[in-house]
Design a protein around this motif. Structure first.
Motif, short mmCIF file in Angstrom:
data_model
loop_
_atom_site.label_atom_id
_atom_site.label_comp_id
_atom_site.label_asym_id
_atom_site.label_seq_id
_atom_site.Cartn_x
_atom_site.Cartn_y
_atom_site.Cartn_z
N ASN A 20 -0.16 16.10 8.64
CA ASN A 20 -0.86 15.45 9.73
C ASN A 20 -1.32 14.04 9.41
N VAL A 21 -1.22 13.63 8.15
CA VAL A 21 -1.53 12.25 7.81
C VAL A 21 -0.24 11.63 7.28
N PHE A 22 -0.29 10.34 7.01
CA PHE A 22 0.93 9.67 6.59
C PHE A 22 1.36 10.19 5.23
N TRP A 23 2.63 10.51 5.12
CA TRP A 23 3.16 11.19 3.93
C TRP A 23 3.64 10.22 2.86
N CYS A 24 3.60 8.92 3.12
CA CYS A 24 4.09 7.93 2.16
C CYS A 24 2.94 7.24 1.44
N ASP A 25 3.11 7.01 0.15
CA ASP A 25 2.16 6.24 -0.65
C ASP A 25 2.94 5.26 -1.51
N LYS A 37 5.40 -2.98 2.52
CA LYS A 37 6.12 -4.19 2.93
C LYS A 37 5.67 -4.62 4.31
N SER A 38 5.42 -3.65 5.19
CA SER A 38 4.94 -3.95 6.55
C SER A 38 3.74 -3.07 6.84
N ILE A 39 2.55 -3.68 6.89
CA ILE A 39 1.33 -2.93 7.19
C ILE A 39 1.41 -2.31 8.57
N LYS A 80 3.01 5.01 10.76
CA LYS A 80 3.67 6.10 10.03
C LYS A 80 5.18 5.92 9.95
N ASN A 81 5.59 4.69 9.72
CA ASN A 81 7.00 4.40 9.47
C ASN A 81 7.08 3.75 8.09
#
Length: 823
Positions: free
Chosen positions: A305-310, A318-320, A326-327
């Motif tokens: 349910n939260v963003f899976w990338c760190d 690279k792009s805030i 969530k991309n």
């Protein structure tokens, strides 16, 4: 001629005829495993080739609903109704009728013709000209018990000139290879079927990337794009000067690996169940798809349910904008403060338990190095971005990377520790966080003693103040000495505010998991890489310092698989923070009441959740050394872990009963409308039966996928309890079942509905104890018929507006009431 002699001649003729008939029948029925040149061929409708031990068959078949004909090999031991085809000859050139003929020509080539079209082969093998000048009388094609179709050029079947194992289609079986022959340039790959009805070459290909300077790894491609990548762990690869390949070995069980139109699967045949059982399948989670988070990042599959990338240490998105939406495919780039200055104090930060980065991109493998030597090897080369040292079966490997780090997945338990290179600034910042964390864990005496003394003083003052209004029949909140006992529990940690701020990235909105009346909950990561949930109480929330300390004291004592575990807390100034175990799938209501995510909960999972909640309540009411009344059970307080197992959370309003105490009364009603029992909502009386009422509501919501106070389309004045009660009386209780459930077990569903109606009965004495409920749900105890439930109708807010509720509220299930005078 004498009659007796005539009889003997006639009888002998009959016996001879029978023997001849039996011989012919035997020859006709006898299975064969070989096609020979100019003597035997295989015709469509003329039987099949069967290997000697009847393990495999070869013949003509039509897949699925297709009418086209193909030559294929399938298991003969597993056939129940549909053929499990492991190899197809003419997969891209089907025959549109049953006139096919498979034969072997004088060059040792297998040729497939359509009847009366022998000049135009449908399909054929290729045999090198160097072996075509052979004795045609010794040529044969034999189906072996391995499932391999082999063309031999000698009578002893020792010299082969072609085999189907060199030309796999979509399935890998024992003895087959996936890899490459460096000498001949031949590559063995698996390619999916186009569909179940068409075995033609599909879009998905599984191939081995045989990196000669790093570890081999499997790639699944969709077209020309990488779709999935295997972990480069201890897999049985064979590497020599001529070949690098994977060979499926194992026991005598029937096992196969197949590439479908979206996954690679490994399956084993279950003789008892007469079906294929899945051993492995990928990709499954979003992090399995290649490059889901781009370069220089890591993907955590438990973050639903939260963003899976760190980003990795020393890198930023690279792009805030993309990151906030969530991309993460754009990946991460070096932080301006994290730019490497080679040799200027740079070092490594550990990223724990990961799937190796892609070794096909700038990776180098060296053996025989210790972990320290591997670190120094990377440090000496300014282009080295990360290293990993691993030992398997006594062999130590050093993997180093010299480019972007791609496709890193974070595991919960397994995986390898990756060391990412950072500059002195990032290294120092990380060291400060780690040292602070270790100092808090290792040097507990002075800071914890100070904190405990301060906390004891606060609690004693709070208890002294609370004695003025304390009800003598029960205990309002935990006694001071009980809280002190909990605070000296070594498993409960005190965190300083700086650590919490760093863990949540200054309480970033990107990390916010949710918010409610008492504040917000954030995803955090401690310096030791442990993920946590940080519950930060709002300074304007209804929960005061007393409720906060109560929650700390209560949860610290509770240890159960269906209860959320408290890891520590933080009190500084106005900040009151709980650090809890991280639940990646958030709350049950985020699935139940979402039109798209509800479908993730099939009936089997819903029934498991119901039983898990019941076991958690059983522990609270009966099995723990304290009897805990939760007082705010609802779907938003049921959290789900990575496997969707339920855990009860939010104990800020919980009460402890001591001794034989069964009931208490309060003038300060807490809880949530739609889940509160009538005796509690109206008179302020609460007991274990108050929680039972709430659990009944939760069960009805799980079965129906509806909120209790939501409008009923047929009768807007009726709530969920009323609707179920009405359908129960009409014998149509199953009409309430969530329409997204494609299948369910009617007996289990009816049992849950009946138990739920028992839980929401108006008189608390009629409601069953949680121990009885557990037995009823398991089927070990037959539930009695329920009596009339409470709160059958919704309140008409337009006519009787409660000043505590927002105007025009359609549903108040999620509104927690913290103070209300008893009417």
């Amino acid at each position: 001629m004498p009659l007796f002699h005539t009889y003997k001649v006639a009888n002998a003729q009959k016996m001879l005829f029978k023997a001849l008939l039996l011989f012919l029948l035997f020859r006709f029925c006898e299975s064969r495993d070989t096609i020979t040149w100019n003597q035997e061929q295989l015709k469509d409708g003329g039987g099949v080739l069967v290997s000697k031990q009847s393990k495999f068959e070869l013949g003509f078949f039509s897949p699925g609903n297709s009418s086209y004909r193909y030559v294929g090999i399938w298991y003969s031991q597993t056939e129940v109704s549909n053929k499990t085809v492991v190899w197809v000859a003419n997969r891209n050139n089907p025959i549109n009728d049953t006139s096919g003929v498979l034969t072997i020509n004088r060059y040792g080539e297998l040729v497939l013709y359509a009847y009366n079209m022998e000049s135009t082969p449908i399909w054929s093998t290729y045999v090198s000209r160097s072996v075509q000048n052979v004795n045609t009388t010794t040529l044969s094609a034999q189906l072996l018990d391995t499932g391999n179709l082999v063309v031999f050029q000698d009578n002893n079947n020792e010299i082969s000139i072609w085999q189907s194992f060199d030309h796999p289609t979509d399935t890998l079986i024992r003895g087959m290879k996936v890899g490459v022959n460096w000498k001949s340039g031949q590559e063995w790959v698996l390619t999916s079927w186009k569909s179940q009805d068409d075995p033609g070459t599909g879009d998905y290909t599984l191939r081995l990337y045989p990196n000669q300077i790093a570890s081999p790894q499997f790639f699944m491609y969709k077209g020309s794009s990488k779709y999935w990548r295997s972990d480069t762990g201890p897999i049985d690869f064979v590497t020599n000067q001529e070949e690098t390949y994977y060979l499926m070995n194992g026991t005598n069980t029937i096992t196969r690996a197949t590439v479908t139109d979206s996954a690679v699967e490994r399956l084993t045949w279950d003789d008892g169940g007469l079906q294929w059982e899945e051993d492995f399948s990928a990709p499954k989670s979003r992090c399995d798809w290649y490059g889901q988070c781009g370069a220089n990042s890591k993907c955590s599959p438990d973050n639903v349910n939260v963003f899976w990338c760190d980003c990795l240490p020393g890198y930023v998105p690279k792009s805030i904008s993309d990151w906030n939406h969530k991309n993460g495919t754009g990946g991460c780039v070096s932080n301006r403060l994290g730019l490497l200055k080679c040799g200027d104090g740079d070092g490594f930060v550990k990223v724990a338990r990961v799937k190796y980065p892609d070794t096909s991109i700038g990776a180098l493998l060296k053996s025989g190095m210790s972990a320290k030597e591997c670190e120094q090897e990377c440090l000496r080369n300014c282009s080295c971005t990360a290293y990993l040292s691993t030992e398997y079966e006594g062999l130590v490997d050093c993997l180093t990377w010299y480019d972007d780090l791609m496709d890193i997945l974070v595991y919960t338990e397994v995986g390898q520790d990756l060391y990412v290179r950072v500059n002195a600034t990032v290294l120092a910042a990380n060291a400060r966080r780690s040292e602070g964390f270790l100092e808090r864990r290792g040097m507990l005496a002075i800071p914890i003693l100070s904190a405990v003394l301060a906390l004891v003083l606060i609690i004693m003052l709070a208890c002294w103040w609370g004695k003025k209004n304390r009800n003598t029949k029960g205990i309002d909140f935990v006694e001071a000495d009980e809280l002190v006992e909990n605070q000296t529990n070594p498993e409960l940690q005190f965190f300083d505010l700086d650590t919490i701020i760093a863990a949540t990235d200054h309480f970033s909105r990107v990390n916010e998991l949710g918010h409610g009346g008492f504040g917000s909950v954030y995803k955090g990561q401690l310096p030791n890489e442990e993920k946590v949930a940080v519950k930060r109480l709002s300074q304007t929330s209804g929960q005061g310092i007393k409720e906060f300390k109560n929650e700390v004291a209560v949860i610290a004592r509770l240890q159960h698989r269906n209860l959320v575990k408290l890891l520590g807390c933080c009190i500084k100034g106005e900040e009151r923070i709980l650090v809890l175990e991280y639940m990646p799938n958030k709350s049950l209501n985020s699935f139940l009441f979402d039109s798209t995510r509800r479908s993730f909960l099939d009936w089997e999972k819903r029934f498991e959740i119901i039983n898990g909640i019941a076991r958690g309540i059983l522990y609270l009411h009966q099995d723990s050394r304290l009897r805990i009344i939760h007082r705010d059970l609802k779907t938003s307080n049921i959290l789900l872990d990575t496997k969707m197992n339920p855990k009860i959370s939010d104990f800020g309003m919980a009460r402890i009963f001591h001794g034989d105490q069964l009931q208490d009364k309060t003038s300060r009603i807490v809880g949530t409308y739609g889940y509160m029992s009538p005796e509690y909502a109206i008179f302020g009386r609460f007991s274990t039966k108050s929680d039972i009422f709430s659990f009944g509501i939760i069960m009805l919501e799980i079965v129906s996928g509806r909120k209790n106070n939501g409008y009923d389309l047929e009768d807007p004045s009726m709530n969920l309890i009323g609707r179920v009660w009405e359908l129960w009386g009409e014998g149509r209780a199953l009409d309430i079942v969530d329409s997204t459930l494609k299948s369910y077990k009617p007996n289990e569903v009816m049992r849950c509905i009946q138990v739920a109606l028992l839980c929401v009965q108006e008189d608390s004495k009629d409601r069953p104890a949680i121990s009885a409920i557990v037995f009823m749900l398991s089927g070990e105890l037959s539930p009695p018929l329920p009596k009339h439930p409470a709160f059958v109708y919704r309140r008409d807010f337009s006519a009787d507006v409660d000043p505590l509720l927002p105007n025009g509220s359609d549903s108040v299930n999620d509104l927690t009431i913290t103070t209300m005078e008893v009417r």
